[in-house]
Structure formats: structure tokens, C-alpha cells
Motif scaffolding. Sequence first.
Motif: not given
Length: 208
Positions: A40-67
Motif C-alpha cells: 500500500s501507499d501507506e506502507k511506502l509512506e511509513a518506510i520513508y518516515e522511518l528512513t528520514k530519521m537516519a543520522p546524516t552529516m549536518m542533517n543533509n538527507q541526500p537519499l532519494r527514493i524512486t518507487w
Amino acid sequence: MSLATTETSLTDELTLDRAAADHLFLEARTANTFSAEPVSDEKLEAIYELTKMAPTMMNNQPLRITWVRSAEARERLAGHMAEANREKTRTAPVVAILSYDADWHEHFGTFFPHAAERKAMFDDNAAMRAEVGKNNAWLQSGFFIQAVRAVGLHAGPMGGFDAAGIDADFNAGTSQKAFMVVNVGSPGENPWFPRLPRLDAEVATRTV
């Protein structure tokens, strides 16, 4: 240290339920076949909401996901995969192309608003931006796999593909560069082989 001692010590040190630790870490396996059950779309949204909490340099969050979801898009993607990865790419309900944004610094005002002026450090250094972006996106990809598991799905990360071909096909017109492809869904009939040995702490860790 014996296996029994290790098991007891691990359980004693956990701050989460042992069943959750088993699900996320100790009993998690890489799926190579998937059922037809949709994601479901809801599952994919939940996956991203968890993923974005990863620690990154200066909070830069460079990961991009193409479903990649449609049969047509999965077939296109399969054409860029190594032979051994094509059929599972075609049959997984969803495939994630993980890319890093080589121009991640353009979002400084959002992810580092208290020191947005630091963007200038990266404006004229594309090589440094790419290195920082790639390294931190790899860090986020570990969270991505754990997030897939946390929502009750299985992940099948793959490295055998033509990155330049994927970028030309799926990332054209963007500053995104593919570095991993992950099949996502409920597992099918997977012939789980015995888990291969992991290195002991005596080999892989040291204290100085």
C-alpha cells in the motif's frame, strides 16, 4: 564466548522486545522471491518516515527514493539489471531505486536552517558534494532496509545493475545518482539457506 552466553548477554542488554530484535536483526533474511500481495501507499509512506530519521552529516538527507511500481516500469528497470536480478525485479510488487542527490546542498535552508550560510562551502565543489552525498545516502540506506522490515515487509537489496542506464532512464533531468536497487514486498517461496557465519567480535571489533 559461547553462543549461549552471547544469547543471554544480548537479551539482557536490549531495550526493545526480544521478538522485535529478532524480527529486525537476528531472524531477518534477504528475500529473493515475492508474493503477489500488493504494497500500500501507506506502507511506502511509513518506510520513508522511518528512513528520514537516519543520522546524516549536518542533517543533509541526500537519499532519494524512486518507487517503481507498474509492470511497464519494472520491465524497463529489469533491462538495466544483471541477469540474476532481472526476474525478481519483474515480480516484486514494488522496487525502490535508491539514489543520492548530488545537489543536496540546495536544501540547506530546510535541513539546516540555523546555519544555512554553510551552503556556500559546497557551492563550487561538486566532487565534495558527491562524496558527502553518496556516503550519507549509504548510511540512510541501512535505515531504509530496517524500515522495510519494521512495517512487516521484506527487502531484497541488489547491487548488480547498470547505474548509468538507470540514471538515464529514471533519473534524467535530475541531479540524482542511483547506487542501490531494493525489491520490496511480502516474501514468496524463498528457499532459505542456512545463515552464513558472521564474524566474531574478537575479529571485527577492538578497543583502544
